[in-house]
Design a protein around this motif. Structure first.
Motif, mmCIF file in Angstrom:
data_model
loop_
_atom_site.group_PDB
_atom_site.id
_atom_site.type_symbol
_atom_site.label_atom_id
_atom_site.label_comp_id
_atom_site.label_asym_id
_atom_site.label_seq_id
_atom_site.Cartn_x
_atom_site.Cartn_y
_atom_site.Cartn_z
ATOM 1 N N ASP A 286 4.640 -0.089 -5.721
ATOM 2 C CA ASP A 286 5.407 1.195 -5.444
ATOM 3 C C ASP A 286 6.224 1.599 -6.547
ATOM 4 N N GLN A 312 2.250 7.975 -8.193
ATOM 5 C CA GLN A 312 2.841 6.809 -7.653
ATOM 6 C C GLN A 312 1.795 5.814 -7.246
ATOM 7 N N ASP A 314 1.153 4.068 -4.932
ATOM 8 C CA ASP A 314 1.405 3.379 -3.470
ATOM 9 C C ASP A 314 -0.325 3.167 -3.072
ATOM 10 N N ASN A 528 11.956 3.473 -2.501
ATOM 11 C CA ASN A 528 10.744 4.500 -2.254
ATOM 12 C C ASN A 528 10.760 5.455 -1.108
ATOM 13 N N TYR A 530 10.052 4.173 1.818
ATOM 14 C CA TYR A 530 9.096 3.595 2.836
ATOM 15 C C TYR A 530 9.793 2.627 3.691
ATOM 16 N N SER A 554 3.183 1.780 3.294
ATOM 17 C CA SER A 554 3.660 2.990 2.506
ATOM 18 C C SER A 554 4.106 4.178 3.654
#
Length: 1089
Positions: A286, A312, A314, A528, A530, A554
């Motif tokens: 991430d 990103q 993810d 991030n 998340y 995520s």
């Protein structure tokens, strides 16, 4: 005309028509039977009165309200200071996380010291406990090599798995030789960790699995446990491709992957290339950013929408790119210079945006050859600083162009590898991680890293470490282990990574749910944005909730707190701020079928020493207040001893996990031990919570005798319609009384561990408690429980007990009953036959063929209907025209909800992702093409392990299969308008008029709806609650891919080091570098940065 109905003269009928707002309507071909509102009101009143009498009597609600009133002067009501609360919780979590990190530091120190003292011996022979081979015997009954007797005993702390608390075991991936010299040496010196594992566990008994993942590939795990291969004899687990390993070993990175799709890459080479790219994606996390560019004589961004930017890494983005990998095909001529130029420009331009990792940079080159060294391009874009590392992957057997590719790696601080078969992919891809770890190793920076919440189902404990509810969500704290030998300092040798898992449930134990109120909750997010933990996070799906959603790790905070359109709360938390935020929210409950409209106040701060931020949500009104009562320990302990008393076992009254002797205690046993006078310093308890539990036990104690008297009175409840009385308090205390023997209960799961929404859990109050709290005080909320088996055979009636007669009063408790649906419905039909006519001849009744009578709740669900199959259904499905009119009239309102964690069914005509590369059969058929051209060489070199080294879970995605994929949906919920007690109306149905009357049932959340059924309104579509997928057009899809929310970079970065030895840059089978390449490599090695 039904018997007993009186027909008035026409003029009187007309007068009555206008006087009652169309209670009688005319249609083509005749007149409708009128539905007198006064009669419906009489029925509603009769039914409501009887049900309240039954509910209040058997629940004991009036007695309990009276008992709390008696203590009113002795209690102190306090407003909860949300900011102080969240800071205290963050501090508690910081201390808990710090203890785990300290344990890892001790492991790092022991590992580095053991390696420092160890001299590598290529001929070392050492018998160790192999995790797969322990306790295995051969045909003669003797222990197999690397097996031996290994004592395993079930342990409650490890979910009754059989473990060895004195020793660790070693797992070696199936594709590696378990007696390889490098592995044997590593296993030998890492035996020193056994003592530290044990010491750590003794210092912190809440620790679970501790481990060391070696850079050589083996995995040492404590406590020792038996590993079992899958049905193919394979253990796919390789510690080096786990996120905790990669995150601890390297710094965040920006990566451009260049894939050669020229004509020479046809066949198996392109298959291997795609798998190489997919494996590189597996190593990105991430905190990383990437893009993939295919090249021949032209450039082809794998996702054209993302031309000129990085995204990103993810799970969602990586899966999206994998879907596009299958679309690549080989043709034309490979123009590597064009690809390299684009990659360098892309990295440079993206860095200037201030987004991305702003740390390490790399270009991954996946090709079958390079005709030049392209030194002019490197001189222009990368030298002398060499901030972008080059990692070439030579695909195929030939080594004709290997010199050029290795030169690129050596001249740009990268690493060269050659990949000939699918089986070679993973091991060779992993090499670049050790190169990226060199600066960190040379700096001796033991950064502590924390992963996002995840589930690792490949570990042996994952199948059982689930508390009965599916695999456990956890975060891992990890630290890198370095070689500290002076002679290898500039080589920056990473020995491996140590780690320990922290189940998210451990975080919840630190949260005092009683302080958060009925609807309040705590949540945590990563740097991030998340979710680490949130009551609305739904990572699992399927039967038994045991399958992971593809993007479960995520899920962004904005996807559950979606009312915050500007991401104000999310961004403040991501940026580690401390503060408050407020907004109105619509919270779906009862499996998304019902909705509560609340106003939440949010309080947030960061958790020091971690990448996490913590938030607390408190609902306004009763959710902001708490009260303290006071009774003696003797009084409270006496009433806590009653057999019908229980407390919430998922709440932490006492921390039973801190000492082995206490792990077997239930929470109520721990409370009693704490209060018994034996001062046990190892048993830490929440004294404030326990004091309030004692208070609630004393106040609610009289209910036991009251319920017992009802049971003993045989004339009461003779038809056994009422089955259970139950009570819950704000402190998690509950009492249950059965009016029938347990075997005769209609719903056996209610108030048991199987009834997750009906009991006090770590992150929520029971559903019946939540709904009762939002009902008008003194009234009951009735509902059919939506259980997994759609149990429609019982009705629950619950009411809240307020402490004070004012708006700011906290809810002290909730009580209720479970009754048979048949009993409940019989009471309804009896009430609907009543009338006020003096002669006893009713003008209308629910038995009439011309009308339909319904009993619905405040969310529109049917509890009683003449058609029994409609029970539990939404009213709009049965009477779409009437429900539509009720919405227009304002009796009900529609609330739109969104689900950004949904799964939608799609029909896959072909494999939708690059995961098919991992399918052994796909690999086989691709290999056939290669066999046609290089049969002999292929048979020699192709490693058939690729048949088994596969992600078998992708078989559901085969040709022509339906599968579930992540999607966004919107769906409606409905709620009644409290201020409208009664209403009547009619709907024009293409020439005829359907009339209806709706009347609230007094003291309840119920409504009686009486509908004229002579008019066919089937032209009106039913109103359903089915979710609708939110479809995004291509332009919007592209914008969503490009959109990058605020994120906070990790605090440390180690992109390069001046002392780094860039001559360690890989090799290939049969590769003999040219003299000029060697001289150039030496030149750049002595000219760092």
């Amino acid at each position: 005309m039904p018997a007993g109905q009186i027909c008035l003269p026409a003029g009187a009928c007309l007068l009555l028509l206008f006087g009652t707002l169309s209670s009688r309507v005319t249609e083509v071909g005749g007149t409708h039977q009128s539905i007198p509102p006064s009669v419906v009101k009489l029925w509603a009143s009769a039914f409501g009165g009887e049900m309240k009498s039954i509910s209040a009597k058997y629940s004991g609600s009036q007695l309990l309200q009276k008992k709390y009133k008696e203590f009113e002067r002795a209690v102190r009501v306090e407003e909860i200071d949300g900011l102080h609360l969240v800071k205290r919780l963050a501090q508690d979590m910081e201390e808990m996380f710090h203890k785990k990190a300290e344990a890892m530091k001790r492991l790092v120190e022991a590992a580095e010291e053991a390696h420092l003292q160890h001299e590598e011996d290529p001929d070392l022979q050492y018998e160790y406990f192999n995790a797969v081979l322990i306790n295995e015997v051969n045909e003669e009954g003797n222990s197999v090599e690397l097996g031996g007797e290994f004592i395993l005993q079930p342990n409650d702390h490890f979910n009754n798995l059989s473990v060895n608390l004195s020793l660790s075991v070693v797992q070696v991936p199936t594709n590696m030789y378990n007696k390889d010299s490098a592995i044997v040496n590593g296993v030998y010196w890492s035996e020193a960790l056994n003592k530290v594992f044990v010491d750590n566990f003794e210092k912190d008994p809440s620790l679970i699995w501790q481990y060391f993942g070696s850079a050589k590939g083996f995995f040492r795990q404590y406590p020792g446990i038996k590993w079992k291969p899958d049905e193919h004899g394979v253990i796919a687990f390789d510690c080096r491709n786990r996120k905790w390993y990669i995150q601890a070993a390297t710094s965040p990175k920006n990566v451009v992957i260049l894939v050669d799709v020229s004509g020479s890459m046809k066949g198996l080479r392109l298959t291997i290339a795609k798998q190489t790219v997919s494996s590189i994606l597996d190593t990105l996390g991430d905190d990383d950013f990437f893009n993939i560019i295919a090249y021949n004589e032209e450039l082809h961004y794998v996702e054209p929408c993302l031309n000129g930017t990085l995204v990103q890494a993810d799970v969602t983005n990586k899966d999206h790119f994998r879907e596009h990998l299958d679309k690549l095909f080989a043709q034309g001529i490979g123009m590597l210079d064009v690809g390299l130029t684009e990659a360098f420009n892309l990295l440079s331009d993206f860095n200037e945006t201030g987004r991305g990792s702003e740390c390490s940079q790399a270009i991954m080159l996946v090709t079958d050859g390079a005709v030049d060294t392209y030194d002019a391009i490197f001189a222009k874009y990368n030298w002398p600083d060499r901030k972008v590392r080059i990692f070439p992957y030579l695909i195929g057997r030939e080594s004709a162009f290997a010199d050029n590719l290795k030169w690129m790696a050596c001249a740009n601080k990268g690493y060269f590898t050659q990949i000939s078969t699918l089986a070679d992919v993973q091991e060779n891809v992993m090499e670049y991680l050790h190169v990226l770890s060199r600066p960190k190793v040379i700096d001796r920076e033991h950064d502590t890293v924390w992963t996002e919440a995840y589930i690792d189902s490949t570990l042996p404990q994952a199948q059982k470490l689930d508390d009965g509810s599916g695999p456990v969500l956890m975060t891992t704290v990890a630290m890198p282990v370095f070689s500290t030998k002076n002679e290898t300092r500039n080589r920056g040798i990473l020995l491996g990574v140590v780690g320990t898992d922290v189940p998210v449930s451990e975080l919840l134990k630190t949260i005092p749910k009683y302080k958060l109120g009925i609807h309040g909750y705590a949540f945590a997010i990563t740097n991030n944005g998340y979710i680490l933990t949130h009551p609305d996070l739904r990572p699992m799906y399927g039967e038994g909730k045991k399958r992971r959603k593809p993007n479960y790790s995520s899920v962004d905070l904005s996807e559950v707190e979606w009312e915050d359109k500007d991401d104000t709360l999310r961004n403040a938390m991501v940026n580690r701020k401390t503060g408050t935020f407020s907004m109105e929210v619509t919270k779906s409950i009862d499996k998304g079928k019902r909705v509560l409209i609340l106003h939440n106040d949010y309080y947030y701060t960061d958790i020091a020493g971690t990448p996490f931020s913590l938030g607390v949500a408190l609902s306004r009104g009763h959710g902001k207040y708490f009260f303290r009562g006071n009774v003696t320990i003797e009084e409270g302990l006496h009433d806590l001893e009653h057999p019908d008393v229980a407390v919430a076992d998922e709440w932490t009254y006492c921390n039973t996990g801190d000492h082995p002797e206490h792990r077997y205690l239930s929470q109520i046993e721990a409370i009693k031990l704490h209060l018994s006078g034996h001062d046990d310093p190892q048993l830490k308890c929440d004294k404030e919570l326990i004091q309030e539990v004692l208070f609630d036990a004393v106040v609610t104690a009289p209910l036991e005798a009251y319920w017992t008297s009802l049971v003993l009175n045989k004339s009461e409840n003779s038809d056994k319609g009422v089955e259970i009385a139950y009570l819950g308090t704000r402190t998690g205390l509950s009492r249950i009384n059965l009016f029938v023997v347990s075997d005769e209960l209609t719903n056996q799961d209610f108030l048991t561990a199987e009834d997750k929404e009906g009991v006090f859990n770590a992150d929520h109050f029971p559903l019946w408690y939540k709904r009762a709290a939002e009902q008008v005080p003194g009234t009951f909320v009735y509902s059919l429980p939506f259980t997994g088996s759609e149990n429609k055979s019982v009705v629950l009636a619950s009411t809240a007990i307020q402490l004070l007669d004012e708006r700011k009063s906290p809810i002290a408790a909730a009580v209720g009953i479970q009754m048979k649906l048949e009993f409940f419905q019989k009471k309804f039909w009896t009430a609907s036959r009543q009338c006020a006519a003096l002669d006893g001849k009713c003008s209308i009744s629910c038995d009439d063929e011309n009308i339909n009578c319904y009993l619905i709740d405040n969310n529109g669900f049917i509890l009683v209907a003449e058609d029994y199959t409609l029970t539990g259904k939404f009213f709009g499905e049965a009477e779409g025209a009437v429900m539509n009119k009720l919405l227009q009239m304002g009796s009900f309102k529609r609330v739109t909800l969104y689900d950004y964690q949904a799964l939608c069914w799609v029909f896959s005509e072909s494999s939708g992702s690059g995961h098919t590369l991992l399918d052994p059969y796909f690999a086989f058929f691709s290999a056939i093409k290669w066999i046609l051209t290089e049969l002999v060489i292929f048979l020699v070199e192709f490693n058939l392990y690729s048949w088994w080294h596969s992600d078998l879970t992708t078989k559901a995605q085969r040709l022509g299969r339906s599968m579930q994929v992540p999607c966004d949906t919107e769906y409606p919920a409905f709620v009644s308008e409290r201020t409208i007690k009664e209403n009547m109306g009619h709907t024009d149905c293409d020439g005829c008029i359907k009339s209806f009357v709706i009347q609230q049932i007094p003291s309840s959340n119920l409504f009686m709806v009486v509908v004229d059924n002579k008019c066919d309104c089937s032209m009106f579509e039913p109103i359903t609650m089915d979710p609708i997928e939110i479809m995004y057009n291509e332009s919007l899809k592209c914008e969503r891919l490009k959109m990058q929310k605020d994120r906070r970079r990790p605090d440390t970065c180690h992109p390069f080091h001046p002392e780094e030895n860039s001559m360690e840059c890989g090799g290939a089978l049969g590769l003999a570098p040219s003299l000029s390449a060697i001289l150039l490599c030496v030149l750049f090695a002595v000219h760092p940065r």
